[in-house]
Design an enzyme around this catalytic site. Structure first.
Site, PDB file in Angstrom:
ATOM      1  N   HIS A  14     -58.640   0.538  36.339  1.00  0.00           N
ATOM      2  CA  HIS A  14     -57.572   0.665  35.325  1.00  0.00           C
ATOM      3  C   HIS A  14     -58.157   0.325  33.954  1.00  0.00           C
ATOM      4  O   HIS A  14     -58.441  -0.828  33.655  1.00  0.00           O
ATOM      5  CB  HIS A  14     -56.432  -0.297  35.646  1.00  0.00           C
ATOM      6  CG  HIS A  14     -55.252  -0.155  34.732  1.00  0.00           C
ATOM      7  ND1 HIS A  14     -53.952  -0.147  35.191  1.00  0.00           N
ATOM      8  CD2 HIS A  14     -55.150  -0.017  33.377  1.00  0.00           C
ATOM      9  CE1 HIS A  14     -53.118  -0.010  34.176  1.00  0.00           C
ATOM     10  NE2 HIS A  14     -53.831   0.061  33.051  1.00  0.00           N
ATOM     11  N   HIS A  16     -58.236   1.797  29.561  1.00  0.00           N
ATOM     12  CA  HIS A  16     -57.792   2.755  28.532  1.00  0.00           C
ATOM     13  C   HIS A  16     -58.962   3.097  27.611  1.00  0.00           C
ATOM     14  O   HIS A  16     -59.502   2.223  26.957  1.00  0.00           O
ATOM     15  CB  HIS A  16     -56.646   2.155  27.719  1.00  0.00           C
ATOM     16  CG  HIS A  16     -55.450   1.851  28.556  1.00  0.00           C
ATOM     17  ND1 HIS A  16     -54.415   2.742  28.733  1.00  0.00           N
ATOM     18  CD2 HIS A  16     -55.148   0.772  29.325  1.00  0.00           C
ATOM     19  CE1 HIS A  16     -53.515   2.214  29.555  1.00  0.00           C
ATOM     20  NE2 HIS A  16     -53.937   1.022  29.928  1.00  0.00           N
ATOM     21  N   LYS A  98     -49.767   8.690  37.435  1.00  0.00           N
ATOM     22  CA  LYS A  98     -49.360   7.393  36.902  1.00  0.00           C
ATOM     23  C   LYS A  98     -47.900   7.441  36.455  1.00  0.00           C
ATOM     24  O   LYS A  98     -47.506   8.305  35.672  1.00  0.00           O
ATOM     25  CB  LYS A  98     -50.261   7.042  35.704  1.00  0.00           C
ATOM     26  CG  LYS A  98     -49.912   5.734  34.993  1.00  0.00           C
ATOM     27  CD  LYS A  98     -50.451   4.505  35.708  1.00  0.00           C
ATOM     28  CE  LYS A  98     -49.940   3.213  35.092  1.00  0.00           C
ATOM     29  NZ  LYS A  98     -50.729   2.722  33.979  1.00  0.00           N
ATOM     30  N   HIS A 135     -47.000   1.521  36.590  1.00  0.00           N
ATOM     31  CA  HIS A 135     -46.732   0.428  35.653  1.00  0.00           C
ATOM     32  C   HIS A 135     -45.374  -0.131  36.075  1.00  0.00           C
ATOM     33  O   HIS A 135     -44.336   0.447  35.755  1.00  0.00           O
ATOM     34  CB  HIS A 135     -46.705   0.937  34.211  1.00  0.00           C
ATOM     35  CG  HIS A 135     -46.475  -0.157  33.216  1.00  0.00           C
ATOM     36  ND1 HIS A 135     -47.428  -0.564  32.305  1.00  0.00           N
ATOM     37  CD2 HIS A 135     -45.409  -0.973  33.019  1.00  0.00           C
ATOM     38  CE1 HIS A 135     -46.945  -1.577  31.590  1.00  0.00           C
ATOM     39  NE2 HIS A 135     -45.717  -1.835  31.995  1.00  0.00           N
ATOM     40  N   HIS A 173     -51.944  -3.890  37.312  1.00  0.00           N
ATOM     41  CA  HIS A 173     -51.895  -5.164  36.583  1.00  0.00           C
ATOM     42  C   HIS A 173     -50.771  -6.083  37.071  1.00  0.00           C
ATOM     43  O   HIS A 173     -49.863  -6.415  36.311  1.00  0.00           O
ATOM     44  CB  HIS A 173     -51.804  -4.944  35.066  1.00  0.00           C
ATOM     45  CG  HIS A 173     -50.932  -3.799  34.618  1.00  0.00           C
ATOM     46  ND1 HIS A 173     -49.602  -3.704  34.947  1.00  0.00           N
ATOM     47  CD2 HIS A 173     -51.218  -2.695  33.883  1.00  0.00           C
ATOM     48  CE1 HIS A 173     -49.117  -2.596  34.427  1.00  0.00           C
ATOM     49  NE2 HIS A 173     -50.076  -1.971  33.783  1.00  0.00           N
ATOM     50  N   ASP A 246     -57.460  -3.249  32.761  1.00  0.00           N
ATOM     51  CA  ASP A 246     -56.439  -2.870  31.782  1.00  0.00           C
ATOM     52  C   ASP A 246     -56.905  -3.183  30.360  1.00  0.00           C
ATOM     53  O   ASP A 246     -56.105  -3.564  29.504  1.00  0.00           O
ATOM     54  CB  ASP A 246     -55.089  -3.546  32.069  1.00  0.00           C
ATOM     55  CG  ASP A 246     -53.948  -2.865  31.322  1.00  0.00           C
ATOM     56  OD1 ASP A 246     -54.151  -1.733  30.832  1.00  0.00           O
ATOM     57  OD2 ASP A 246     -52.867  -3.467  31.206  1.00  0.00           O
TER      58      ASP A 246
HETATM   59 ZN   LIG Z   1     -52.784  -0.134  31.242  1.00  0.00          ZN
END
Ligand SMILES: [Zn+2]
Length: 344
Positions: A14, A16, A98, A135, A173, A246
């Site tokens: 995970h 970004h 996702k 999420h 997360h 994350d």
């Molecule tokens: Zn994230």
């Protein structure tokens, strides 16, 4: 305890990358350590079709120097082209999908308002033995920001799992003891754990009438008791939980000491070292490799990485900023000491 630790090369399940110069900077950090990375699809224009996924993958590949595999989940919306979605999953242009509940975090305004509207997409994921990455926060004016994960599990996840019992799910997360317990007790579900959720509590974020924007992320960090359960899950109860940083950078000008600050913590410059330090503190260095390099691959049916990386026990100070071209980002753990460092 030896001063050198050798582990199978990790994967980050995970992260970004963002876009443009930021993407180049993050790729540099990430490909230095990891073999595979799940590159989250909440770019400014979210990755909602297979063409966008292919283009995004190529951009990351172009920016990476080493052998490195970005995996791109499809950003779920209520108006996806179903045929493209199915063929994207079948042809592995998408690495699963996702689910962002609408307005839960950065660039999630295109996300899903009514989850039952996308059950047809869950059906495809289940049929194709693909994965739903979530999420897991329920956003509502009536729900306290610290309770969003619990409400998502009780009100949404329970229903999804009941309707799609064979669907593989990753609760991304995980941020609460409640979430840890739920994952342990149920089948076909695993969780990623970030370093910052094992290092910070809400007292590090909300300081009198201000917030520390560099500790502000979604899901927001919780209480000491949650932190302890997350550490136990990562370090000891070590089959259903794996590494997902994350790491989520924003340029410093977008970080403010109020609620308008963009959420996200940038740990890419030191994430594997932070995990190692946490496992060392918990006397669990022997379990680091399973968490960082084995459990995730097992869950996703990948082979384990061939290469190894080495870490040395030595003190270093995390630089305050990462600077690249015109971009400046404040690093997580800035100016603090870490006692493990990757060596080549
Ligand atoms: Zn994230």
């Amino acid at each position: 305890m030896p001063n050198i630790l050798e582990i199978v090369q990790p994967d980050d399940w995970h992260i970004h990358f963002r876009e443009g110069d930021m993407l180049e900077m993050v790729t540099n950090y990430s490909s230095r350590i990891n073999n595979r990375c799940v590159a989250m699809p909440n770019t400014k224009v979210p990755i909602t079709d297979s063409n966008k996924a292919i283009l995004y993958k190529n951009k990351i590949n172009k920016a990476s120097k080493d052998k490195f595999e970005p995996l791109i989940p499809c950003y779920l919306t209520e108006s996806l082209d179903i045929n493209d979605f199915r063929s994207g999953i079948q042809n592995k242009y998408f690495f699963g999908a996702k689910l962002y509940p609408s307005n839960a975090t950065t660039n999630s305004k295109y996300g899903v308002r009514q989850i039952s509207n996308i059950y047809n997409l869950f059906e495809i994921l289940e049929e194709e033995n693909s994965t739903l990455l979530i999420h897991g926060e329920k956003v509502s004016d009536k729900i306290d920001i610290f309770d969003r994960e619990k409400y998502f599990i009780d009100d949404e996840l329970q229903i999804i799992r009941k309707k799609f019992p064979l669907l593989k799910i990753v609760l991304e997360h995980v941020s609460t003891a409640y979430g840890v317990k739920y994952i342990k007790q149920n089948k076909n579900i695993a969780g990623t754990i970030t370093p910052h959720h094992m290092l910070l509590t809400k007292r590090d974020v909300f300081i009198s009438d201000k917030i520390d924007p560099h500790h502000f992320c979604m899901p927001v960090v919780k209480d000491e008791s949650d932190l302890i359960e997350l550490r136990n899950a990562a370090c000891f109860d070590n089959t259903k939980f794996f590494l997902g940083t994350d790491s989520a950078p924003h340029p410093i000008e977008e970080k403010k000491s109020n609620a308008n600050s963009k959420p996200g913590i940038f740990s890419a410059p030191c994430s594997i070292e932070l995990y190692t330090q946490i496992f060392d503190q918990e006397n669990a260095l022997n379990n680091l490799e399973v968490f960082s390099s084995i459990n995730g691959a097992n869950f996703y049916n990948f082979s384990h990485n061939d290469k190894k990386i080495k870490l040395e026990k030595k003190d270093w100070i995390v630089p305050e900023f990462s600077v690249y071209k015109n971009i400046k980002v404040k690093n997580f753990y800035a100016n603090k000491k870490i006692n493990w460092k990757v060596i080549n």
